[in-house]
Design an enzyme around this catalytic site. Structure first.
Site, PDB file in Angstrom:
ATOM      1  CG  ASP A  47      -2.064   0.983   1.087  1.00  0.00           C
ATOM      2  OD1 ASP A  47      -2.395   1.352  -0.052  1.00  0.00           O
ATOM      3  OD2 ASP A  47      -2.643   1.363   2.112  1.00  0.00           O
ATOM      4  CG  HIS A  67      -4.294  10.771   2.635  1.00  0.00           C
ATOM      5  ND1 HIS A  67      -5.342  10.724   3.524  1.00  0.00           N
ATOM      6  CD2 HIS A  67      -3.458   9.751   2.998  1.00  0.00           C
ATOM      7  CE1 HIS A  67      -5.162   9.733   4.376  1.00  0.00           C
ATOM      8  NE2 HIS A  67      -4.018   9.137   4.085  1.00  0.00           N
ATOM      9  CD  GLU A  99      -5.856   4.796   4.623  1.00  0.00           C
ATOM     10  OE1 GLU A  99      -5.312   5.535   5.463  1.00  0.00           O
ATOM     11  OE2 GLU A  99      -5.228   3.987   3.908  1.00  0.00           O
ATOM     12  CD  GLU A 139      -5.481   2.831  -0.047  1.00  0.00           C
ATOM     13  OE1 GLU A 139      -4.673   2.197  -0.765  1.00  0.00           O
ATOM     14  OE2 GLU A 139      -5.342   2.954   1.190  1.00  0.00           O
ATOM     15  CG  ASP A 165      -5.598   0.039   3.768  1.00  0.00           C
ATOM     16  OD1 ASP A 165      -5.672  -1.123   4.218  1.00  0.00           O
ATOM     17  OD2 ASP A 165      -4.682   0.820   4.047  1.00  0.00           O
ATOM     18  NE  ARG A 177      -7.461   6.676   9.504  1.00  0.00           N
ATOM     19  CZ  ARG A 177      -6.754   6.552   8.403  1.00  0.00           C
ATOM     20  NH1 ARG A 177      -5.490   6.164   8.472  1.00  0.00           N
ATOM     21  NH2 ARG A 177      -7.286   6.798   7.228  1.00  0.00           N
ATOM     22  CD  GLN A 225      -2.681   4.849  10.598  1.00  0.00           C
ATOM     23  OE1 GLN A 225      -3.910   4.867  10.508  1.00  0.00           O
ATOM     24  NE2 GLN A 225      -1.904   5.386   9.679  1.00  0.00           N
ATOM     25  CE  LYS A 252      -2.988   2.631   7.245  1.00  0.00           C
ATOM     26  NZ  LYS A 252      -4.168   2.980   6.436  1.00  0.00           N
ATOM     27  CB  THR A 288      -7.257  -4.716   2.470  1.00  0.00           C
ATOM     28  OG1 THR A 288      -6.341  -4.258   3.468  1.00  0.00           O
ATOM     29  CG2 THR A 288      -7.219  -3.786   1.274  1.00  0.00           C
ATOM     30  CD  GLU A 316      -7.591  12.888   4.209  1.00  0.00           C
ATOM     31  OE1 GLU A 316      -7.083  13.763   3.484  1.00  0.00           O
ATOM     32  OE2 GLU A 316      -7.842  11.730   3.816  1.00  0.00           O
TER      33      GLU A 316
END
Length: 399
Positions: A116, A123, A187, A189, A221, A225, A228, A241, A245, A346
Site C-alpha cells: 500500500d 492526504h 481509505e 484507494e 483499506d 486510527r 495506528q 491496517k 482490506t 480527514e
C-alpha cells in the site's frame, strides 16, 4: 453496438468488459466478464471453443489468465468483443450469459503480495497536520520517493464481505489499553493487479508498467486510527491496517482505461532517474464514497502525486520480484477540498468536526452496522463512461 440487452449506453458496455470470478449454486467457480447486468461465462465459452486461453478461463481465479501476458489479454478481449457484438455469434453466446442476480461473486484473483502506497499529497499533508500538529505536514522524503508499506495479503477480501471491528492496543491518558477500536476508518484507494511476474534481483522500469499490470480494482483499506497512531512510529502501519482490506469483485483491464490516462501533477523537486516516467501520466478516475447510502465525498484520482508506473518502479528498484496476483494500492485518494477526501479521519478532521447526515445523525468514525461503498467512473472511448466495480463493506461488532 452489442446485441446484449442493456449494453448500449451502459457504463458496463463492450468498451469496459471487466473480469471477475463467479459461481452459481452447485457449480465450480470460473472466470467471467461483465457486460451490462450479465456475466459472460468465459470458462464455458472456452470449453465450447469460442475463446482460446490455454484453459485459464475455467479456473477459480484470474491468476492463470493474468500470467499469460498482454498479447493474450488483448487477443481474448478482442475475441470477447466480437462474440458480444456480431450477430453471427449470438446463438452460441447467449446461453452463456448469466444474470448478475443469479451468481455469487468471489475474490477475483489469489493475492500473492500486497503493498500500500501513500501517494496523495493532499492526504499526506492532511494526516501530517492531524497526527503531527505544529510540524511540517510532509516528511522530508515524501516528494523524493513513493512511500509505502507491505500489508497482509491473507486479509484481502472481496467486496461485500463483512468487516469485524478490530481489537488492539491504543493509548489513553491513563496508559495503554486493549479493546475494540473506537476510531475505525476507511481509505478510498485504487489498486493495481500484477499479471506478469519479474525475476528476483531485476527491476521493472516505469515504461514497462503496462507489460506487467493486468488491471485496476477499487480498494478500501480499512484502518483503525487509534491503533495506528499508537503503533506506527518508528516502523509504520501494522495491526491498525492488517485486519481487512476490501477489493472490488471486478478487475477493469488497462485496455478499457486507454481514454482515461491524463497528465499527472508536476513533480518538484525533479525525481531521480528510475522514477522519471515519460509521458508522466495518471488516471482520470472520479471516486465517490457513500456512508450508509449518503454520498459524503468525491475524491479525484487525477490529483495523485505519484503515478502507478512510478509506484511499480519503486516497488522493484531494490530487486524485489513481482508475482502474478500481486496487488499494490495507491493509498488514500484525497483532493484539495474537504468534500474530496478519501478518509473519515480527514472528513471529520481527526474526530473534531462530526459529519452530519440528512436525517440529523452524526458520525466521526465508523459505528457497528455502518456500511461504506466506494464507486468510480472514468472517461471511455468516444464519449462513453467506464464504471469500475464497487467495493462495499459493513462493520460488525468486535469479537
Amino acid at each position: 453496438m452489442s446485441w446484449v440487452t442493456g449494453a448500449a449506453g451502459s457504463a458496463y458496455g463492450v468498451h469496459n468488459l471487466p473480469y471477475g470470478v463467479f459461481r452459481r449454486e452447485a457449480e465450480q467457480p470460473r472466470v467471467g466478464v461483465r457486460v451490462a447486468d450479465f456475466v459472460l461465462d468465459l470458462g464455458g465459452a472456452e470449453a465450447a471453443g469460442l475463446v482460446l486461453a490455454a484453459g485459464a478461463l475455467g479456473r477459480p481465479s484470474l491468476n492463470d489468465f493474468m500470467s499469460l501476458g498482454r498479447p493474450q489479454w488483448t487477443a481474448v478481449r478482442q475475441r470477447v468483443t466480437e462474440l458480444l457484438t456480431e450477430d453471427a455469434h449470438r446463438a452460441d453466446v447467449e446461453p452463456l450469459l448469466v444474470p448478475l442476480e443469479q451468481v455469487e461473486l468471489l475474490l477475483p484473483f489469489e493475492v500473492a503480495d500486497y503493498v500500500d502506497f501513500y501517494s496523495s499529497e493532499q492526504h499526506a499533508a492532511n494526516v501530517g497536520q492531524i497526527f503531527r500538529p505544529g510540524q511540517p505536514p510532509l516528511l522530508p522524503n515524501w516528494k523524493h520517493l513513493p512511500i509505502g508499506y507491505h500489508g497482509r495479503a491473507g486479509t484481502v477480501v472481496v467486496s461485500g464481505t463483512p468487516v469485524v471491528r478490530p481489537t488492539g492496543q491504543r493509548a489513553t491518558p491513563e496508559g495503554p489499553v486493549v479493546g475494540p477500536s473506537v476510531r475505525l476508518d476507511i481509505e478510498a484507494e485504487v489498486g493495481f493487479v500484477v499479471g506478469v511476474p519479474s525475476p528476483l534481483g531485476s527491476r521493472v522500469a516505469v515504461d514497462d508498467f503496462a507489460d506487467h499490470v493486468f488491471g485496476v480494482v477499487l480498494v478500501n483499506d480499512w484502518s483503525a486510527r487509534d491503533v495506528q497512531a499508537w503503533e506506527y512510529q518508528p516502523l509504520g502501519p501494522f495491526l491498525g491496517k492488517s485486519f481487512a482490506t476490501s477489493v472490488a469483485a471486478w478487475v477493469t483491464p488497462l485496455e478499457a482505461l486507454g481514454a482515461a490516462f491524463v497528465p499527472a501533477p508536476d513533480q518538484d523537486p525533479p525525481v531521480v532517474d528510475y522514477l522519471r516516467d515519460t509521458p508522466h501520466l495518471g488516471l482520470d478516475l472520479s471516486l465517490a464514497v457513500e456512508w450508509n447510502g449518503e454520498r459524503v465525498a468525491e475524491p479525484p484520482f487525477a490529483t495523485m502525486y505519484w503515478t502507478p508506473a512510478q509506484q511499480l518502479a519503486h516497488l522493484t528498484v531494490n530487486g524485489a520480484a513481482l508475482r502474478t496476483g500481486d496487488l499494490y494500492a495507491s493509498g488514500t485518494v484525497s483532493g484539495p477540498e474537504r468534500a474530496q477526501v478519501g478518509s473519515f479521519l480527514e472528513l471529520s478532521w481527526g474526530g473534531t468536526e462530526p459529519v452530519v447526515f440528512a436525517d440529523g445523525a452524526t458520525r466521526t468514525f465508523l459505528e457497528d452496522g455502518d456500511t461504506v461503498t466506494i464507486t468510480a467512473t472514468a472517461p471511455g472511448p468516444d464519449g462513453t463512461t467506464v464504471a469500475l466495480g464497487e467495493v462495499t463493506g459493513t462493520i460488525l461488532p468486535a469479537r
